[in-house]
Design an enzyme around this catalytic site. Sequence first.
Site, short mmCIF file in Angstrom:
data_model
loop_
_atom_site.label_atom_id
_atom_site.label_comp_id
_atom_site.label_asym_id
_atom_site.label_seq_id
_atom_site.Cartn_x
_atom_site.Cartn_y
_atom_site.Cartn_z
N ASN A 106 7.85 75.96 40.80
CA ASN A 106 7.33 77.05 41.63
C ASN A 106 8.47 78.04 41.79
O ASN A 106 9.40 77.81 42.56
CB ASN A 106 6.88 76.48 42.99
CG ASN A 106 6.47 77.57 43.97
OD1 ASN A 106 6.32 78.75 43.59
ND2 ASN A 106 6.30 77.20 45.24
N HIS A 115 0.26 76.95 49.72
CA HIS A 115 1.68 76.68 49.96
C HIS A 115 2.02 77.01 51.42
O HIS A 115 1.52 77.98 51.98
CB HIS A 115 2.55 77.51 49.00
CG HIS A 115 3.96 77.02 48.98
ND1 HIS A 115 4.86 77.37 49.95
CD2 HIS A 115 4.62 76.21 48.11
CE1 HIS A 115 6.03 76.78 49.69
NE2 HIS A 115 5.89 76.07 48.56
N GLU A 117 4.48 78.38 52.72
CA GLU A 117 5.03 79.72 52.97
C GLU A 117 3.90 80.75 53.09
O GLU A 117 3.97 81.70 53.87
CB GLU A 117 6.01 80.09 51.85
CG GLU A 117 7.32 79.30 51.99
CD GLU A 117 8.04 79.04 50.67
OE1 GLU A 117 7.70 79.65 49.65
OE2 GLU A 117 8.95 78.18 50.67
N LYS A 152 8.56 80.94 43.02
CA LYS A 152 8.48 81.75 44.25
C LYS A 152 8.81 83.22 43.92
O LYS A 152 8.50 83.68 42.82
CB LYS A 152 9.40 81.17 45.33
CG LYS A 152 9.12 79.68 45.59
CD LYS A 152 9.74 79.17 46.85
CE LYS A 152 9.37 77.70 47.01
NZ LYS A 152 9.95 77.09 48.18
N GLY A 192 13.21 73.61 50.65
CA GLY A 192 14.37 74.49 50.58
C GLY A 192 15.46 74.15 51.57
O GLY A 192 16.40 74.92 51.76
N GLU A 209 3.95 68.55 50.49
CA GLU A 209 5.26 69.17 50.71
C GLU A 209 5.54 69.23 52.21
O GLU A 209 5.02 70.11 52.91
CB GLU A 209 5.27 70.59 50.15
CG GLU A 209 5.04 70.63 48.65
CD GLU A 209 5.48 71.95 48.05
OE1 GLU A 209 6.27 71.92 47.12
OE2 GLU A 209 5.05 73.01 48.56
N SER A 227 12.79 69.91 48.23
CA SER A 227 14.15 69.52 47.85
C SER A 227 14.18 68.38 46.82
O SER A 227 15.04 67.50 46.88
CB SER A 227 14.98 69.13 49.07
OG SER A 227 15.08 70.24 49.94
P1 PGA Z 1 12.07 73.29 47.01
O1 PGA Z 1 10.64 73.93 47.15
O2 PGA Z 1 12.00 72.37 45.82
O3 PGA Z 1 12.99 74.42 46.80
O4 PGA Z 1 12.32 72.51 48.26
C1 PGA Z 1 9.48 73.23 46.86
C2 PGA Z 1 8.26 74.12 47.04
O5 PGA Z 1 8.21 74.89 47.99
O6 PGA Z 1 7.34 74.02 46.23
#
Ligand code: PGA
Length: 687
Positions: free
Chosen positions: A443, A530, A532, A445, A608, A602, A648
């Site tokens: 992903n 997601h 976010e 982003k 992150g 997630e 992560s």
């Molecule tokens: P990350 O993000 O691996 O940077 O923690 C995962 C995601 O949001 O899909």
Amino acid sequence: MRAKWQNSRAWKWVVNICRFMLGATFVFSGFVKAVDPLGTYYKIQDYLTAFGMQQLLPDIVPLLMSVLLAVLEFAVGMHLLLGIKRRLTTRLALLIMLMMTPLTFYLALTNPISDCGCFGDALVLTNWQTFGKNVVLLTCAIVVFITPWNMVRFLTKKMEWTLSNFSVVFALVLAGYCLATLPIIDFRPYKIGNNIREGMEIPEGAKPTVFDTRFIMEKDGVKQTFTVDNYPDSTWTFVSAETVVVEKGYEPPIHDFVMESLETGEDITDEMLDDPGYTFLLVMHRTEEADEGYIDLINELYEYCQENGYKFYALSSSSSEAIELWRDRTGAEYPFCIMDDITLKTMVRSNPGLMLIKEGVVLNKWADSQMPDEYDLTGKLEELPLGQMKKVNDLCTLGIVGLWYIVPLLLIILIDRIFNKKNNKNDNKLIKKSMRKKIVAGNWKMNMNLQEGVALAKELNEVLTADKPNCDVVICTPFIHLATVAQFLNQDVIGLGAENCADKVKGAFTGEVSAEMVKSTGAQYVILGHSERREYYKETPEILKEKVQLALANGLKVIFCIGESLEEREANKQNEVVKAELEGSVFNLSAEDFAKIIIAYEPIWAIGTGKTATAEQAEEIHAYIRSCVADKYGAKVADETSILYGGSCKASNAPELFAKPDIDGGLIGGASLKCADFKGIIDAWKK
Ligand code: PGA
């Protein structure tokens, strides 16, 4: 495909009843053979003689066949009863019955041997009864063979080999022990405690056997058979006569016990049976085959008898020449009596074997290896425990032998239940896991401009085409990359997806990109839900529901994200949260549409942040998510749904996470922006 009736309750009952009937019969049959392997050996010899094949095989072959038959029947029976190796066992059982049924039909028709010996001496059936029994068992064998999986299993697969080997070893040891000594349970009329004379009596009113004499006479070259009733006149010449059994009457259990002195030819049966003192009978059905290993012990015993005034006879069916040879070889001085071979084999299953009799009652029996020696014979028999009747209790013996099997069996089952419960659960899960797609999805982003993105996609394309992944790989990029990347991406190796799509079909929605547009770029996936987008762009479950439906309607596969916040985790509300997210946006779908959904769990607190959920934490909630899917769509759909972990995830922790039975891959943010990092995670599937 299994037909409906095969899964019906009624059919399952039928299969399990048949399996128990067949299993119990096999176990009984194998057990009684293992208890008396020599009995089966003699029976096999009878068969070979009846079919004129006795000279073809060395003696050891029928003996081996006898032991093998006992072990095979016992083991197959136990396998059926416990539900071990069901496919193989039911095939074997069917094979045995397919061989036995026609054979016993032939035996019933031709009657070369009166008792087939299938249950040794424990249960004697006529040949027609045996055939009838086999027809029933063959039917049972066919039933269990059709759907072996309907047999209820009492052990897990892991324990099957242990139990299988144990059953074989148990039957082998039992047969070996009974061969080396005497049958631990005596089913024959000469068992300890029996009165031989009583065994010879014909009860009053019992039907006698009817004999008839047939006369073959000849007149003018023509031969004809007559009976006493129509005996012809003197114009016929006598050719021959034969006596036939017209109707078999009652036959006492002991019918051929006749002792004839070798020296005088005198019948001393009554004298011996009426003797108030002790008599030792050394039973050697054939001196030429008798084991000579214990001759000194036998000679000492004879001396002991002479000193103490006890009778001692050797009984054999061998010729006087063979007996003379035995005397020469062993220095035997004891008197010999001639007796019927089968009677001798029935009396003691050992050659030589010893029997102690007083007033016609069997007080004790010994195999050659167990014969009493000077340490046992320390005085007069009247005062020794040896001179008293040996106590035998068949039920007690059966109980002890049974315990030797049942106690280890129960222990094995217990160990299996206690220690393997967890593992087995995981094993099953791992088997199911192998049925679903393993996926690593990137992903991106809002990272990388067009040139940077294209460069990364190209690099990944090259690296993964050269070193093929063993999972599905997807990269989800910003909208602007899709069309360009789609043109060169080897989509057999790397799938392409968007990170979002609109909740509207088309029209005046400035700045939005529809699912149809995404699809038109050549992309096949889209990430929806997601955290976010839920948090920053206020995407509600209703909006997401629309997006999911539009994506599916346009042929896109949806990677649907769910996960709890830190506060929710701390309040232990993670299960509630993920369930609500599923219910809010995807559980409205049909099972067919739901099959196109990939779930990504997630935890928001791990995205992150560098904080990963532990593999155990992740597994726990993945298993919970799968159970929610199972509740909604059934176990099959749940087993086929891929659930990815995100938050992560990196090359260092991916192997541990991916090893869990309910984690089917990862949704990778930060670590998907560098080819080497992303490849490292993909390669976790190769570990
Ligand atoms: P990350 O993000 O691996 O940077 O923690 C995962 C995601 O949001 O899909």
